[in-house]
Design an enzyme around this catalytic site. Structure first.
Site, PDB file in Angstrom:
ATOM      1  N   ASN A   1       0.837  -1.205   0.000  1.00  0.00           N
ATOM      2  CA  ASN A   1       0.000   0.000   0.000  1.00  0.00           C
ATOM      3  C   ASN A   1       0.869   1.250   0.000  1.00  0.00           C
ATOM      4  OD1 ASN A   1       0.913  -0.530   2.665  1.00  0.00           O
ATOM      5  ND2 ASN A   1      -0.610   0.905   3.445  1.00  0.00           N
TER       6      ASN A   1
ATOM      7  N   CYS B   1       2.027   2.864   2.432  1.00  0.00           N
ATOM      8  CA  CYS B   1       3.038   2.928   3.488  1.00  0.00           C
ATOM      9  C   CYS B   1       3.797   1.614   3.667  1.00  0.00           C
ATOM     10  CB  CYS B   1       2.386   3.329   4.809  1.00  0.00           C
ATOM     11  SG  CYS B   1       1.383   4.811   4.671  1.00  0.00           S
TER      12      CYS B   1
ATOM     13  N   GLU C   1       3.042  -1.459   4.520  1.00  0.00           N
ATOM     14  CA  GLU C   1       2.802  -2.452   5.570  1.00  0.00           C
ATOM     15  C   GLU C   1       1.682  -3.433   5.228  1.00  0.00           C
ATOM     16  OE1 GLU C   1      -0.255   0.645   6.771  1.00  0.00           O
ATOM     17  OE2 GLU C   1       1.650   0.527   5.700  1.00  0.00           O
TER      18      GLU C   1
END
Length: 929
Positions: A555, A557, A559
């Site tokens: 995604n 970020c 994670e």
């Protein structure tokens, strides 16, 4: 009596070397040194009992001139000159010269004039334009309320003095409130407790704004009791909340409110809440902090059988700062558009209609505050044949430009900047152009300045780099199955395609030394911060859902690791545990942690059924697999509480212990929820159904790599309990754990972000709500205990740019404990992350820090991350070009140069270090948290 020349005769232009001075009312005027001379002369005359007509002696005149010149010289060295500072310096100069009597006269003179100013400022202008007398006693009472109970070092008196000193005749109501808040927050670097005082003063403003009547924080319980129903009724009538909210038993919920929990906020947290989270009606905040937590709790309880009991349970967890839902949930729970999910992952198909449909989906998903991750690997490369027209493709890059501009245009409902990350696999023929997307040079039509990018790297590439081998780039339309294969199967197909290319069966390809491409990847990362380094094979081999698809990307970020396809847009719903709040007597409190996680997993699962889905593909995926992402924040704070440095074996052990416990209780909670509500629809065939937990998949990864994974396999808990529960009831959620950045929500609750090390021990944080001085409170407490927290120490912290390493009067053990991010060798951060990763079914948003980067160091660091089994990494952080403001310091009086001067050319105008709020230090990832 002989008379010396007057000051004005010998210094006809005392302001000639000076610029401007800021007056008490904020007006900036030209500096006038004559005023300083006249004020000192009056003090001397008063002390000597001389009338204005009586002549001064030559000695007195010379003394007056010397004192005035000293003050003027000091003033010339100041960047931000104001009247109060000049007068303070006059007092200091007189005292230093031994003119104590004159100094007393001057102080008396200042106080007399201050009283006159206060007398003139006793009237103010109300919001409706009318005038009223300022009640200084009420102002003082508000400040005393705000400072009460914060310890002996938080005194109301200096705040009162500064607030009153900044007022002027005709000041507005809002300016009076701001003067009190600013007076408190300006003292945060002296005493961190003033952050709480500033927050409480802001609370008073908020109470008054919401209720329409002046309110004091000591009346919080009464305010909430009388305003609770009014708020919900008004918000529903204004079409700001779902009418279903009024079907709750509002009396029982009102009785559960704890107004005193408002006092937990620090100023940064409450200001962030005030600016961006609290519901407004026509520009006026009508939502108070505890109503905010209750509104979120109610919004997540709408489908519960005993809604009131669950709402109170959820409210208790949120309002005590034990767990916090992610930003989209906080924004939208209980509203008419309850888009509560944080992250959306999509795969872009290789046809024009599908590409623009994906960009349209990006816009719809972004509108309701979702962060986006797009997999572009399937789109054919530059020069590939277009089947329908027989022409040549322009490749991926032009479409990425459109996607980037879309993210800017659709700015998450006007609340914050839209954000998207594009992923491309390392064998794609456009990969070298992809590396240049964030550069500030070159053809701007082939640049995406507002889009994040990430490399999706197969293990085979890393092995070829290590072996000094060659790497072949293909267009995906020629090698269609590479996109959906991984591990040993990928290696077999990839080498077969290389054979076909060598045999002339594939015309469009390029062969490059793997090490050269790797160097370009690292160079781009260092230069632009992108593309990030993420790993395809560990993300897939260790995925519990490999029976129903492939993880093509992460995604925004890095994670979230979920399957995507043209039919399914992966969705994840996030929230984070405050690890600091789950320590008792210097150890992890397992009972409290289990209770928190059991409730938190239920809250996250509820999101899936309540959620508004902007696209049908998102709804399909979320209801089929029901993934959630439970994470942590406050890891660094917990280490401080435990007395451990991040750069230590103790930190590594705590990372392992805490993540094992979170994993244990989270998997158990999801299984227990499955017993109540049923397992997720695609449970059968998953690794869960095969008795495989994340720790069991490390050996699977080693087998696929054909080499050991340097990952610890130890455990401390009895996992037979969890395994038995899953075997009996299944899992409610396909994925349960993911550590997100928590940029904004950690600010709200006042803890360190996610799993991040401390950025600096003293710095100024800049975000959408303004600039906030950040001081390491734990450090201040330790220095106070040693008797070392004083003005000189504060100056040292500024001089050494928030670092303790060169402040020799601090004990070595304290210096080691409070190492900042750039002072911690990256291997400690990676080792802690590896210990967590063995327990996590998805990933973690992991920033890596390097003080003095080089190609060799970057190579070693990222290879270590891969060898240690990490699935993804996030931002690479290097030392900033600007540092903490040092203009008020005499840097020449110290014999030691700080590291910021050793590592770069000293700037004549060193600015405040400003750290963007979103993600940890970057500007994109607050879409997740």
């Amino acid at each position: 009596m002989a008379v010396s020349p007057t000051f004005s005769e010998t210094n006809s232009s005392p302001e000639s070397t000076l610029g401007s001075v800021r007056k008490r009312n904020g007006v900036v005027a030209a500096f006038d040194g004559v005023r300083i001379h006249k004020a000192i002369e009056k003090a001397f005359r008063a002390e000597k009992r001389l009338t204005p007509d009586e002549m001064l002696s030559v000695d007195l005149t010379n003394a007056i001139d010397a004192h005035a010149n000293a003050v003027i010289a000091w003033s010339a060295a100041q960047d931000d000159l104001n009247v109060e500072a000049i007068q303070d310096e006059v007092e200091r100069v007189l005292m230093a010269a031994g003119a104590h009597g004159v100094a007393r006269r001057y102080i008396l003179y200042r106080e007399q004039h201050a009283e006159k100013r206060r007398a003139r400022a006793l009237w103010y202008r109300r919001a409706d334009g009318s005038e009223a007398v300022l009640d200084t006693d009420a102002l003082r009472a508000s400040i005393e309320d705000a400072c009460a109970g914060l310890g002996p070092d938080v005194s109301a008196e200096p705040v009162v003095k500064e607030a009153l000193g900044s007022l002027y005749a005709g000041v507005t109501e809002s300016e009076i409130a701001q003067s009190m808040i600013l007076a408190a927050r300006s003292r945060v670097e002296i005493e961190p407790g003033y952050s709480s005082a500033a927050a409480r003063l802001l609370l008073g403003v908020l109470y008054g704004e919401a209720t329409g009547t002046p309110s004091r924080i000591v009346d919080a319980d009464r305010i909430y009791a009388s305003y609770f129903k009014t708020y919900f009724t008004q918000a529903v009538e204004a079409k700001l909340l779902n009418p279903e909210m009024l079907t709750f038993d509002l009396d029982s919920l009102a009785a559960a409110i704890h107004g005193e929990r408002d006092l937990q906020f620090q100023f940064l947290g409450l200001q962030t809440l005030y600016d961006r989270y609290l519901i407004q009606d026509k520009g006026r905040r009508i939502e108070l902090p505890q109503l905010f937590w209750m509104r979120v709790a109610m919004g997540l309880s709408l489908r519960e059988d005993d809604r009131e009991a669950r709402a109170i349970e959820f409210y208790t967890l949120l309002s005590q700062f034990h767990f916090t839902s992610a930003t989209p949930t906080l924004f939208n729970a209980g509203t008419l558009h309850s888009q509560l999910s944080s992250c959306y992952l999509t795969t872009v198909p290789d046809d024009l209609g599908g590409i623009f449909s994906s960009i349209r989906d990006n816009a719809l998903l972004s509108k309701w505050a979702g962060g986006l991750g797009n997999d572009w690997t399937g789109v054919r490369a530059l020069g590939a044949e277009i089947t329908g027209t027989g022409g040549k493709s322009q490749g991926v890059i032009p479409f990425l430009k459109v996607a980037s501009d879309t993210a800017v245009a659709v700015n998450q409902g006007g609340k914050r900047k839209g954000a998207v990350c594009a992923y491309l696999e390392t064998w794609h023929l456009d990969i070298e152009h992809f590396l240049d997307l964030r550069k500030n040079t070159g053809d701007d039509r082939r640049r995406t300045h507002d889009m994040n990018t990430a490399n999706w790297i197969p293990d085979l590439f890393m092995q070829r780099v290590a072996a000094g081998g060659q790497w072949t780039l293909f267009s995906p339309n020629d090698v269609p199955d590479l996109h959906d294969t991984y591990g040993a199967a990928f290696e077999a197909r990839y080498t077969e395609y290389e054979r076909q290319a060598d045999a002339g069966q594939i015309a469009l390809f390029k062969r490059v030394p793997a090490l050269d491409l790797w160097r370009k990847m690292l160079a781009a990362l260092f230069e632009t911060g992108h593309p990030w380094i993420t790993f395809k094979d560990p993300s897939n081999v260790r995925s519990p859902q490999q029976h129903v698809g492939v993880v093509h990307n992460s995604n925004l970020c890095t994670e979230i690791l979920l399957n995507t396809s043209e039919e399914e847009t992966a969705v994840c719903n996030l929230g984070s545990i405050n690890l600091q709040a789950h320590l008792t007597d210097g150890a992890l409190d397992h009972a409290r942690l289990q209770a928190t996680i059991q409730t938190a997993v239920r809250m996250l699962d509820n999101v899936i059924d309540i959620n508004y889905y902007p696209t049908p593909q998102a709804k399909t995926a979320n209801l089929r697999h029901r993934p959630v992402g439970l994470g942590v924040m406050g890891f660094q704070d917990a280490l401080y509480t435990l007395g451990s440095s991040y750069a230590s074996d103790a930190a590594v052990q705590f990372a392992d212990e805490s993540m094992e416990a979170i994993s244990y209780y989270a998997f158990l909670a999801s299984s227990q929820l499955a017993a109540e509500r049923g397992a997720y629809p695609t449970y059968q065939g998953s690794l869960w159904s095969q008795g495989q937990l994340p720790i069991d998949t490390i050996d699977r990864l080693a087998k696929e790599r054909g080499a050991d994974v340097l990952m610890d396999r130890s455990s401390t808990l009895d996992w037979t309990v969890v395994r038995s529960a899953i075997q009996q009831s299944g899992m409610r959620n396909s994925n349960v754990l993911a550590i997100a950045p928590t940029a904004t929500i950690s600010n709200i609750v006042g803890v360190s972000q996610s799993i991040e090390p401390t950025y600096k021990n003293l710095y100024v944080k800049s975000n959408l709500s303004g600039e906030f001085t950040q001081v390491n409170t734990a450090l201040v407490q330790d220095l106070k205990a040693l008797g070392l927290w004083d003005a000189e120490m504060r100056d040292d912290l500024k001089y050494f740019d928030g670092s303790l390493l060169e402040i020799e009067r601090i004990p070595q053990e304290i210096r080691d404990r409070y190492r900042t991010a750039f002072e911690i060798d990256a291997h400690w951060i990676i080792e802690c992350a590896s210990r967590r990763q063995k327990w996590i079914d998805m990933g973690q948003s992991l920033n890596l820090y390097m003080d003095q980067p080089s190609g060799k160091k970057l190579h070693e660091m990222y290879f270590l991350a891969w060898a240690k089994g990490l699935k993804t990494t996030y931002y690479l952080r290097t030392v900033a070009a600007t540092q903490v403001e040092k203009s008020t310091l005499d840097i020449n009086r110290r014999s030691i140069q700080p590291r910021w001067m050793k590592n770069q050319s000293a700037s004549a105008d060193i600015q405040v270090e400003r750290v963007a709020e979103t993600c940890t230090l970057g500007a994109e990832c607050e879409a997740c948290q």
